[in-house]
Scaffold this motif. Structure first.
Motif, PDB file in Angstrom:
ATOM      1  N   VAL A  78       0.843  -1.199   0.000  1.00 28.09           N
ATOM      2  CA  VAL A  78       0.000   0.000   0.000  1.00 28.09           C
ATOM      3  C   VAL A  78       0.881   1.253   0.000  1.00 28.09           C
ATOM      4  O   VAL A  78       0.668   2.184  -0.774  1.00 28.09           O
ATOM      5  CB  VAL A  78      -0.948  -0.006   1.226  1.00 28.09           C
ATOM      6  CG1 VAL A  78      -1.668   1.326   1.368  1.00 28.09           C
ATOM      7  CG2 VAL A  78      -1.943  -1.159   1.121  1.00 28.09           C
ATOM      8  N   ALA A  79       1.911   1.267   0.856  1.00 25.88           N
ATOM      9  CA  ALA A  79       2.767   2.450   0.995  1.00 25.88           C
ATOM     10  C   ALA A  79       3.581   2.736  -0.262  1.00 25.88           C
ATOM     11  O   ALA A  79       3.783   3.898  -0.625  1.00 25.88           O
ATOM     12  CB  ALA A  79       3.699   2.269   2.191  1.00 25.88           C
ATOM     13  N   VAL A  80       4.038   1.712  -0.930  1.00 22.56           N
ATOM     14  CA  VAL A  80       4.915   1.913  -2.089  1.00 22.56           C
ATOM     15  C   VAL A  80       4.129   2.253  -3.352  1.00 22.56           C
ATOM     16  O   VAL A  80       4.703   2.738  -4.339  1.00 22.56           O
ATOM     17  CB  VAL A  80       5.835   0.681  -2.280  1.00 22.56           C
ATOM     18  CG1 VAL A  80       5.116  -0.461  -2.963  1.00 22.56           C
ATOM     19  CG2 VAL A  80       7.087   1.046  -3.037  1.00 22.56           C
ATOM     20  N   ALA A  81       2.816   2.075  -3.340  1.00 28.52           N
ATOM     21  CA  ALA A  81       2.010   2.358  -4.537  1.00 28.52           C
ATOM     22  C   ALA A  81       2.068   3.835  -4.927  1.00 28.52           C
ATOM     23  O   ALA A  81       2.178   4.151  -6.115  1.00 28.52           O
ATOM     24  CB  ALA A  81       0.568   1.917  -4.319  1.00 28.52           C
ATOM     25  N   LEU A  82       2.012   4.736  -3.967  1.00 34.45           N
ATOM     26  CA  LEU A  82       2.008   6.164  -4.292  1.00 34.45           C
ATOM     27  C   LEU A  82       3.334   6.603  -4.925  1.00 34.45           C
ATOM     28  O   LEU A  82       3.315   7.255  -5.979  1.00 34.45           O
ATOM     29  CB  LEU A  82       1.678   7.007  -3.063  1.00 34.45           C
ATOM     30  CG  LEU A  82       1.644   8.514  -3.305  1.00 34.45           C
ATOM     31  CD1 LEU A  82       0.607   8.871  -4.365  1.00 34.45           C
ATOM     32  CD2 LEU A  82       1.344   9.246  -2.019  1.00 34.45           C
ATOM     33  N   PRO A  83       4.493   6.280  -4.358  1.00 32.89           N
ATOM     34  CA  PRO A  83       5.740   6.658  -5.040  1.00 32.89           C
ATOM     35  C   PRO A  83       5.860   6.034  -6.435  1.00 32.89           C
ATOM     36  O   PRO A  83       6.346   6.684  -7.370  1.00 32.89           O
ATOM     37  CB  PRO A  83       6.844   6.153  -4.104  1.00 32.89           C
ATOM     38  CG  PRO A  83       6.210   6.074  -2.761  1.00 32.89           C
ATOM     39  CD  PRO A  83       4.768   5.728  -3.028  1.00 32.89           C
ATOM     40  N   ALA A  84       5.407   4.797  -6.592  1.00 32.68           N
ATOM     41  CA  ALA A  84       5.468   4.158  -7.910  1.00 32.68           C
ATOM     42  C   ALA A  84       4.550   4.868  -8.892  1.00 32.68           C
ATOM     43  O   ALA A  84       4.917   5.094 -10.051  1.00 32.68           O
ATOM     44  CB  ALA A  84       5.087   2.683  -7.803  1.00 32.68           C
ATOM     45  N   GLU A  85       3.351   5.247  -8.445  1.00 34.68           N
ATOM     46  CA  GLU A  85       2.428   5.984  -9.312  1.00 34.68           C
ATOM     47  C   GLU A  85       2.990   7.364  -9.658  1.00 34.68           C
ATOM     48  O   GLU A  85       2.818   7.848 -10.780  1.00 34.68           O
ATOM     49  CB  GLU A  85       1.057   6.127  -8.637  1.00 34.68           C
ATOM     50  CG  GLU A  85       0.280   4.837  -8.547  1.00 34.68           C
ATOM     51  CD  GLU A  85      -0.145   4.307  -9.906  1.00 34.68           C
ATOM     52  OE1 GLU A  85      -0.540   5.100 -10.778  1.00 34.68           O
ATOM     53  OE2 GLU A  85      -0.067   3.089 -10.092  1.00 34.68           O
ATOM     54  N   LYS A 102      -5.388  13.690  -7.374  1.00 34.80           N
ATOM     55  CA  LYS A 102      -4.811  13.276  -8.659  1.00 34.80           C
ATOM     56  C   LYS A 102      -3.318  13.619  -8.716  1.00 34.80           C
ATOM     57  O   LYS A 102      -2.528  12.880  -9.283  1.00 34.80           O
ATOM     58  CB  LYS A 102      -5.537  13.957  -9.824  1.00 34.80           C
ATOM     59  CG  LYS A 102      -6.945  13.501  -9.976  1.00 34.80           C
ATOM     60  CD  LYS A 102      -7.018  12.316 -10.885  1.00 34.80           C
ATOM     61  CE  LYS A 102      -8.468  11.986 -11.154  1.00 34.80           C
ATOM     62  NZ  LYS A 102      -8.719  10.603 -11.271  1.00 34.80           N
ATOM     63  N   ASP A 103      -2.946  14.767  -8.154  1.00 35.79           N
ATOM     64  CA  ASP A 103      -1.545  15.188  -8.113  1.00 35.79           C
ATOM     65  C   ASP A 103      -1.131  15.359  -6.652  1.00 35.79           C
ATOM     66  O   ASP A 103      -1.166  16.474  -6.120  1.00 35.79           O
ATOM     67  CB  ASP A 103      -1.347  16.499  -8.880  1.00 35.79           C
ATOM     68  CG  ASP A 103      -1.553  16.339 -10.368  1.00 35.79           C
ATOM     69  OD1 ASP A 103      -1.081  15.325 -10.911  1.00 35.79           O
ATOM     70  OD2 ASP A 103      -2.182  17.224 -10.983  1.00 35.79           O
ATOM     71  N   PRO A 104      -0.719  14.254  -5.996  1.00 34.17           N
ATOM     72  CA  PRO A 104      -0.345  14.358  -4.580  1.00 34.17           C
ATOM     73  C   PRO A 104       0.900  15.234  -4.410  1.00 34.17           C
ATOM     74  O   PRO A 104       1.725  15.336  -5.316  1.00 34.17           O
ATOM     75  CB  PRO A 104      -0.078  12.913  -4.167  1.00 34.17           C
ATOM     76  CG  PRO A 104       0.119  12.165  -5.433  1.00 34.17           C
ATOM     77  CD  PRO A 104      -0.581  12.917  -6.511  1.00 34.17           C
ATOM     78  N   SER A 105       1.009  15.841  -3.254  1.00 38.88           N
ATOM     79  CA  SER A 105       2.135  16.724  -2.977  1.00 38.88           C
ATOM     80  C   SER A 105       3.431  15.922  -2.870  1.00 38.88           C
ATOM     81  O   SER A 105       3.421  14.711  -2.609  1.00 38.88           O
ATOM     82  CB  SER A 105       1.894  17.483  -1.668  1.00 38.88           C
ATOM     83  OG  SER A 105       1.950  16.576  -0.582  1.00 38.88           O
ATOM     84  N   VAL A 106       4.524  16.617  -3.051  1.00 30.85           N
ATOM     85  CA  VAL A 106       5.842  15.991  -2.913  1.00 30.85           C
ATOM     86  C   VAL A 106       6.000  15.460  -1.486  1.00 30.85           C
ATOM     87  O   VAL A 106       6.559  14.382  -1.277  1.00 30.85           O
ATOM     88  CB  VAL A 106       6.967  17.003  -3.270  1.00 30.85           C
ATOM     89  CG1 VAL A 106       8.329  16.439  -2.947  1.00 30.85           C
ATOM     90  CG2 VAL A 106       6.882  17.410  -4.725  1.00 30.85           C
ATOM     91  N   GLY A 107       5.476  16.200  -0.516  1.00 30.64           N
ATOM     92  CA  GLY A 107       5.564  15.761   0.879  1.00 30.64           C
ATOM     93  C   GLY A 107       4.853  14.433   1.109  1.00 30.64           C
ATOM     94  O   GLY A 107       5.359  13.559   1.816  1.00 30.64           O
ATOM     95  N   LEU A 108       3.684  14.275   0.505  1.00 30.77           N
ATOM     96  CA  LEU A 108       2.933  13.022   0.637  1.00 30.77           C
ATOM     97  C   LEU A 108       3.680  11.870  -0.033  1.00 30.77           C
ATOM     98  O   LEU A 108       3.764  10.768   0.511  1.00 30.77           O
ATOM     99  CB  LEU A 108       1.532  13.188   0.041  1.00 30.77           C
ATOM    100  CG  LEU A 108       0.575  12.016   0.201  1.00 30.77           C
ATOM    101  CD1 LEU A 108       0.366  11.664   1.675  1.00 30.77           C
ATOM    102  CD2 LEU A 108      -0.762  12.338  -0.458  1.00 30.77           C
ATOM    103  N   ILE A 109       4.245  12.137  -1.189  1.00 26.81           N
ATOM    104  CA  ILE A 109       5.013  11.108  -1.898  1.00 26.81           C
ATOM    105  C   ILE A 109       6.243  10.720  -1.084  1.00 26.81           C
ATOM    106  O   ILE A 109       6.527   9.529  -0.894  1.00 26.81           O
ATOM    107  CB  ILE A 109       5.409  11.596  -3.308  1.00 26.81           C
ATOM    108  CG1 ILE A 109       4.159  11.782  -4.166  1.00 26.81           C
ATOM    109  CG2 ILE A 109       6.385  10.633  -3.968  1.00 26.81           C
ATOM    110  CD1 ILE A 109       4.395  12.558  -5.445  1.00 26.81           C
ATOM    111  N   LEU A 110       6.983  11.715  -0.583  1.00 29.11           N
ATOM    112  CA  LEU A 110       8.178  11.427   0.228  1.00 29.11           C
ATOM    113  C   LEU A 110       7.806  10.731   1.532  1.00 29.11           C
ATOM    114  O   LEU A 110       8.522   9.851   1.995  1.00 29.11           O
ATOM    115  CB  LEU A 110       8.966  12.710   0.492  1.00 29.11           C
ATOM    116  CG  LEU A 110       9.649  13.332  -0.722  1.00 29.11           C
ATOM    117  CD1 LEU A 110      10.318  14.654  -0.345  1.00 29.11           C
ATOM    118  CD2 LEU A 110      10.648  12.364  -1.331  1.00 29.11           C
ATOM    119  N   GLY A 129      -7.419   1.058  -6.726  1.00 31.38           N
ATOM    120  CA  GLY A 129      -8.396   1.840  -5.973  1.00 31.38           C
ATOM    121  C   GLY A 129      -8.146   3.334  -5.940  1.00 31.38           C
ATOM    122  O   GLY A 129      -9.087   4.113  -5.757  1.00 31.38           O
ATOM    123  N   MET A 130      -6.909   3.771  -6.130  1.00 35.00           N
ATOM    124  CA  MET A 130      -6.603   5.208  -6.020  1.00 35.00           C
ATOM    125  C   MET A 130      -7.453   6.086  -6.947  1.00 35.00           C
ATOM    126  O   MET A 130      -7.991   7.098  -6.494  1.00 35.00           O
ATOM    127  CB  MET A 130      -5.108   5.467  -6.237  1.00 35.00           C
ATOM    128  CG  MET A 130      -4.297   5.149  -5.000  1.00 35.00           C
ATOM    129  SD  MET A 130      -2.490   5.218  -5.118  1.00 35.00           S
ATOM    130  CE  MET A 130      -2.109   6.464  -6.260  1.00 35.00           C
TER     131      MET A 130
END
Length: 193
Positions: A6-13, A143-151, A135-136
């Motif tokens: 779940v956690a790695v999906a956002l950086p990969a996306e 749609k465009d998460p912040s850099v902080g959320l990705i990091l 699911g995202m």
């Protein structure tokens, strides 16, 4: 492993999105892909989820790294066996634009497989990843998460990977499974009577 998926999906996306901005996908192909992965009914949504987040990851983990890793591991290092199966898994995906994020996921899957000595943590990681990625777009997730959320997601991924490695190294059953990886397949090299 499920939480790591779940956690790695956002950086990969985010990486896939960056690649898409640099090399955009044809509009007709993008619309076709979006239609294929957007549920048209409750039944279609359940079927998508079952196959994309359940059957697909299980089958892919049996094929990559399952069988090849098991065959390579008795005579090669975990790094070699994981890298080889990860590259094969990556190349099995048709769109070269997705190869970088898939290769990163493959490395994580191979690491979890190597440290646990079992295919199951990799399956759960893959299920968590695919379920989250599927699911995202269907949620209120930005749609465009912040850099902080990705990091932040990347940091959580690193911490969860560390926890998995710590548990795997401390576990006697994982140690036993890793030793089992070193056993050659009893059917290899034997000739029929």
């Amino acid at each position: 492993a499920l939480l790591l998926g779940v956690a790695v999906a956002l950086p990969a996306e985010a990486l896939a999105s960056l690649i898409d901005r640099l090399a955009p996908l044809d509009k007709a192909i993008r619309e076709q892909q979006e239609r294929a992965f957007t549920p048209r009914s409750l039944t279609h949504g359940i079927a998508l989820f079952v196959f994309v987040a359940g059957v697909g990851p299980f089958a892919e983990e049996l094929i990559f790294p399952g069988a090849p890793y098991t065959g390579l591991r008795p005579s090669h290092t975990p790094l070699y066996a994981g890298w080889t199966t990860g590259v094969c898994f990556t190349l099995s995906h048709a769109d070269p634009r997705n190869w970088l994020p898939i290769l990163a996921l493959s490395g994580l899957l191979a690491s979890v497989r190597a440290v646990s000595g079992s295919l199951w943590p990799s399956v759960f990681l893959h299920v968590g990843f695919n379920a989250t990625a599927l699911g995202m777009p269907l949620t209120r997730f930005p749609k465009d998460p912040s850099v902080g959320l990705i990091l932040g997601s990347l940091l959580v991924s690193v911490v969860l990977t560390g926890v998995i490695v710590w548990i795997g190294r401390a576990s006697t059953s994982a140690d036993r499974a890793r030793r089992g990886d070193l056993e050659p397949d009893p059917g290899v090299g034997e000739t029929a009577p």
